[in-house]
Design a protein around this motif. Structure first.
Motif, PDB file in Angstrom:
ATOM      1  N   ALA A  47     -28.538  84.978  26.699  1.00  0.00           N
ATOM      2  CA  ALA A  47     -29.747  84.490  26.024  1.00  0.00           C
ATOM      3  C   ALA A  47     -30.915  84.304  26.985  1.00  0.00           C
ATOM      4  CB  ALA A  47     -29.443  83.167  25.313  1.00  0.00           C
ATOM      5  N   TYR A  48     -30.642  84.254  28.280  1.00  0.00           N
ATOM      6  CA  TYR A  48     -31.734  83.925  29.210  1.00  0.00           C
ATOM      7  C   TYR A  48     -31.678  84.593  30.577  1.00  0.00           C
ATOM      8  CZ  TYR A  48     -28.381  80.480  31.169  1.00  0.00           C
ATOM      9  OH  TYR A  48     -27.291  79.860  31.718  1.00  0.00           O
ATOM     10  N   TYR A  49     -30.578  85.267  30.907  1.00  0.00           N
ATOM     11  CA  TYR A  49     -30.370  85.673  32.306  1.00  0.00           C
ATOM     12  C   TYR A  49     -31.388  86.695  32.817  1.00  0.00           C
ATOM     13  CZ  TYR A  49     -27.711  85.631  36.592  1.00  0.00           C
ATOM     14  OH  TYR A  49     -27.339  85.431  37.900  1.00  0.00           O
ATOM     15  N   LEU A  50     -31.846  87.605  31.977  1.00  0.00           N
ATOM     16  CA  LEU A  50     -32.784  88.645  32.433  1.00  0.00           C
ATOM     17  C   LEU A  50     -34.062  88.025  32.985  1.00  0.00           C
ATOM     18  CD1 LEU A  50     -32.675  91.438  29.686  1.00  0.00           C
ATOM     19  CD2 LEU A  50     -31.626  91.455  31.952  1.00  0.00           C
ATOM     20  N   LYS A  51     -34.529  86.954  32.339  1.00  0.00           N
ATOM     21  CA  LYS A  51     -35.784  86.327  32.771  1.00  0.00           C
ATOM     22  C   LYS A  51     -35.555  85.117  33.682  1.00  0.00           C
ATOM     23  CE  LYS A  51     -40.006  84.168  31.019  1.00  0.00           C
ATOM     24  NZ  LYS A  51     -41.068  84.991  31.585  1.00  0.00           N
ATOM     25  N   TYR A  52     -34.556  84.336  33.362  1.00  0.00           N
ATOM     26  CA  TYR A  52     -34.395  83.043  34.056  1.00  0.00           C
ATOM     27  C   TYR A  52     -33.240  83.022  35.059  1.00  0.00           C
ATOM     28  CZ  TYR A  52     -37.671  81.402  30.543  1.00  0.00           C
ATOM     29  OH  TYR A  52     -38.791  81.239  29.752  1.00  0.00           O
ATOM     30  N   GLN A  53     -32.439  84.100  35.102  1.00  0.00           N
ATOM     31  CA  GLN A  53     -31.255  84.141  35.960  1.00  0.00           C
ATOM     32  C   GLN A  53     -30.430  82.860  35.785  1.00  0.00           C
ATOM     33  OE1 GLN A  53     -34.392  85.182  37.734  1.00  0.00           O
ATOM     34  NE2 GLN A  53     -33.919  87.005  36.551  1.00  0.00           N
ATOM     35  N   ASN A  54     -30.193  82.128  36.876  1.00  0.00           N
ATOM     36  CA  ASN A  54     -29.324  80.950  36.780  1.00  0.00           C
ATOM     37  C   ASN A  54     -30.066  79.688  36.348  1.00  0.00           C
ATOM     38  OD1 ASN A  54     -30.705  81.143  39.257  1.00  0.00           O
ATOM     39  ND2 ASN A  54     -29.409  79.535  40.114  1.00  0.00           N
ATOM     40  N   LEU A  55     -31.349  79.799  36.077  1.00  0.00           N
ATOM     41  CA  LEU A  55     -32.168  78.600  35.833  1.00  0.00           C
ATOM     42  C   LEU A  55     -32.157  78.214  34.348  1.00  0.00           C
ATOM     43  CD1 LEU A  55     -35.124  79.531  38.230  1.00  0.00           C
ATOM     44  CD2 LEU A  55     -33.095  78.123  38.724  1.00  0.00           C
ATOM     45  N   ARG A  56     -31.032  77.716  33.909  1.00  0.00           N
ATOM     46  CA  ARG A  56     -30.887  77.361  32.495  1.00  0.00           C
ATOM     47  C   ARG A  56     -31.891  76.276  32.092  1.00  0.00           C
ATOM     48  NH1 ARG A  56     -25.266  75.296  29.736  1.00  0.00           N
ATOM     49  NH2 ARG A  56     -24.489  77.356  30.295  1.00  0.00           N
ATOM     50  N   ALA A  57     -32.160  75.364  32.976  1.00  0.00           N
ATOM     51  CA  ALA A  57     -33.091  74.268  32.650  1.00  0.00           C
ATOM     52  C   ALA A  57     -34.484  74.809  32.311  1.00  0.00           C
ATOM     53  CB  ALA A  57     -33.176  73.275  33.808  1.00  0.00           C
ATOM     54  N   ASP A  58     -34.915  75.843  33.033  1.00  0.00           N
ATOM     55  CA  ASP A  58     -36.239  76.433  32.770  1.00  0.00           C
ATOM     56  C   ASP A  58     -36.259  77.126  31.407  1.00  0.00           C
ATOM     57  OD1 ASP A  58     -36.869  75.525  35.254  1.00  0.00           O
ATOM     58  OD2 ASP A  58     -37.178  77.498  36.169  1.00  0.00           O
ATOM     59  N   TYR A  59     -35.163  77.790  31.091  1.00  0.00           N
ATOM     60  CA  TYR A  59     -35.028  78.451  29.778  1.00  0.00           C
ATOM     61  C   TYR A  59     -35.090  77.415  28.657  1.00  0.00           C
ATOM     62  CZ  TYR A  59     -32.080  80.125  25.853  1.00  0.00           C
ATOM     63  OH  TYR A  59     -31.549  80.402  24.612  1.00  0.00           O
ATOM     64  N   ILE A  60     -34.373  76.328  28.808  1.00  0.00           N
ATOM     65  CA  ILE A  60     -34.336  75.300  27.760  1.00  0.00           C
ATOM     66  C   ILE A  60     -35.740  74.731  27.540  1.00  0.00           C
ATOM     67  CG2 ILE A  60     -33.467  72.985  27.182  1.00  0.00           C
ATOM     68  CD1 ILE A  60     -30.883  73.795  28.792  1.00  0.00           C
ATOM     69  N   LYS A  61     -36.416  74.443  28.643  1.00  0.00           N
ATOM     70  CA  LYS A  61     -37.770  73.888  28.565  1.00  0.00           C
ATOM     71  C   LYS A  61     -38.708  74.877  27.853  1.00  0.00           C
ATOM     72  CE  LYS A  61     -41.022  71.562  31.579  1.00  0.00           C
ATOM     73  NZ  LYS A  61     -41.623  71.680  32.911  1.00  0.00           N
ATOM     74  N   ALA A  62     -38.609  76.144  28.218  1.00  0.00           N
ATOM     75  CA  ALA A  62     -39.470  77.171  27.616  1.00  0.00           C
ATOM     76  C   ALA A  62     -39.142  77.366  26.132  1.00  0.00           C
ATOM     77  CB  ALA A  62     -39.292  78.494  28.368  1.00  0.00           C
ATOM     78  N   TRP A  63     -37.876  77.237  25.787  1.00  0.00           N
ATOM     79  CA  TRP A  63     -37.442  77.495  24.418  1.00  0.00           C
ATOM     80  C   TRP A  63     -38.110  76.571  23.406  1.00  0.00           C
ATOM     81  CZ3 TRP A  63     -34.207  74.539  21.047  1.00  0.00           C
ATOM     82  CH2 TRP A  63     -33.823  75.220  19.880  1.00  0.00           C
ATOM     83  N   PHE A  64     -38.389  75.341  23.820  1.00  0.00           N
ATOM     84  CA  PHE A  64     -39.041  74.416  22.881  1.00  0.00           C
ATOM     85  C   PHE A  64     -40.442  74.894  22.469  1.00  0.00           C
ATOM     86  CE2 PHE A  64     -35.750  71.405  24.315  1.00  0.00           C
ATOM     87  CZ  PHE A  64     -35.318  70.963  23.072  1.00  0.00           C
ATOM     88  N   ASN A  65     -41.028  75.811  23.261  1.00  0.00           N
ATOM     89  CA  ASN A  65     -42.334  76.377  22.880  1.00  0.00           C
ATOM     90  C   ASN A  65     -42.224  77.354  21.718  1.00  0.00           C
ATOM     91  OD1 ASN A  65     -44.179  75.259  24.949  1.00  0.00           O
ATOM     92  ND2 ASN A  65     -42.822  76.333  26.347  1.00  0.00           N
ATOM     93  N   VAL A  66     -41.043  77.894  21.512  1.00  0.00           N
ATOM     94  CA  VAL A  66     -40.878  78.870  20.419  1.00  0.00           C
ATOM     95  C   VAL A  66     -40.011  78.332  19.278  1.00  0.00           C
ATOM     96  CG1 VAL A  66     -41.367  80.900  21.819  1.00  0.00           C
ATOM     97  CG2 VAL A  66     -39.009  80.092  21.632  1.00  0.00           C
ATOM     98  N   LEU A  67     -39.368  77.182  19.510  1.00  0.00           N
ATOM     99  CA  LEU A  67     -38.692  76.503  18.393  1.00  0.00           C
ATOM    100  C   LEU A  67     -39.820  76.053  17.481  1.00  0.00           C
ATOM    101  CD1 LEU A  67     -36.257  75.042  17.010  1.00  0.00           C
ATOM    102  CD2 LEU A  67     -36.789  73.073  18.462  1.00  0.00           C
ATOM    103  N   ASN A  68     -39.876  76.607  16.263  1.00  0.00           N
ATOM    104  CA  ASN A  68     -41.101  76.357  15.484  1.00  0.00           C
ATOM    105  C   ASN A  68     -40.914  75.406  14.311  1.00  0.00           C
ATOM    106  OD1 ASN A  68     -39.849  78.013  13.634  1.00  0.00           O
ATOM    107  ND2 ASN A  68     -41.611  79.342  13.317  1.00  0.00           N
TER     108      ASN A  68
END
Ligand code: MN3
Length: 192
Positions: free
Chosen positions: A169-190
């Motif tokens: 769900a996130y590795y291509l852009k965020y690699q191991n940085l799951r925390a960054d993915y989670i933070k970014a995801w709230f911008n698209v949770l609509n």
């Protein structure tokens, strides 16, 4: 055909820069697509169950008349289909806030910010592949994680918000940085 890939209400690039186009395309077409295909292959062999909703089958998985190894397929691919259908439907480039859900969240957690903090912590601390969910459990809101593609319906709960924390769900852009993915995801949770 028992299940089909639900149509997205947005394009793969619409969630940029938070979720990148390539991840969206692979996640939807390949990952979700495979869950649908495998679920259909299974249900072709259980036509007597094909008039039942997937949520019902998952909720009653232990008592179904189904081979044990086929229950594993239902759990993984049926769970995969129902989880991803929710996940892709609660994201979008524009807010479409579910006011009644937001009100319930504020009543339960004090504020949307508090909810996000608790939900993020659950998602971050899920070890390995799985999901963070907000569920309705007998009328009460709860946050918990599940492993692999296990669905809250298996616990008798109704998932309301689900975040995929599998690396696909996130590795291509965020690699191991799951925390960054989670933070970014709230911008698209609509929906909140
Ligand atoms: Mn996934």
């Amino acid at each position: 055909m028992y299940a089909s890939l639900p149509k997205l209400n947005y394009s793969f690039f619409d969630l940029e820069p938070h979720i990148d186009t390539k991840t969206m395309q692979i996640h939807y077409e390949k990952h979700h697509g495979t869950y649908v295909t495998k679920l259909n292959e299974l249900m072709d062999r259980y036509s007597e169950l094909s008039n039942k909703e997937l949520s019902f089958l998952l909720k009653n998985i232990n008592s179904l008349k189904m081979e044990e190894n086929d229950k594993v397929i239902l759990r993984n691919h049926g769970g995969g289909h129902i989880n991803h259908s929710l996940f892709f439907s609660i994201m979008g480039p524009k807010k479409a806030v579910n006011k009644s859900l937001e009100e319930r969240i504020i009543n339960k957690f004090g504020s949307v910010a508090n909810f996000k903090e608790e939900f993020s912590s659950t998602a971050l601390n899920k070890f390995g592949s799985g999901w963070a969910f907000l569920v309705d459990s007998n009328g009460e809101l709860k946050i918990y994680a599940t492993s692999n593609q296990d669905s809250p319906y298996m616990n008798g709960d109704t998932p309301l918000i689900g975040l995929d924390v599998w690396e696909h769900a996130y590795y291509l852009k965020y690699q191991n940085l799951r925390a960054d993915y989670i933070k970014a995801w709230f911008n698209v949770l609509n929906i909140i």
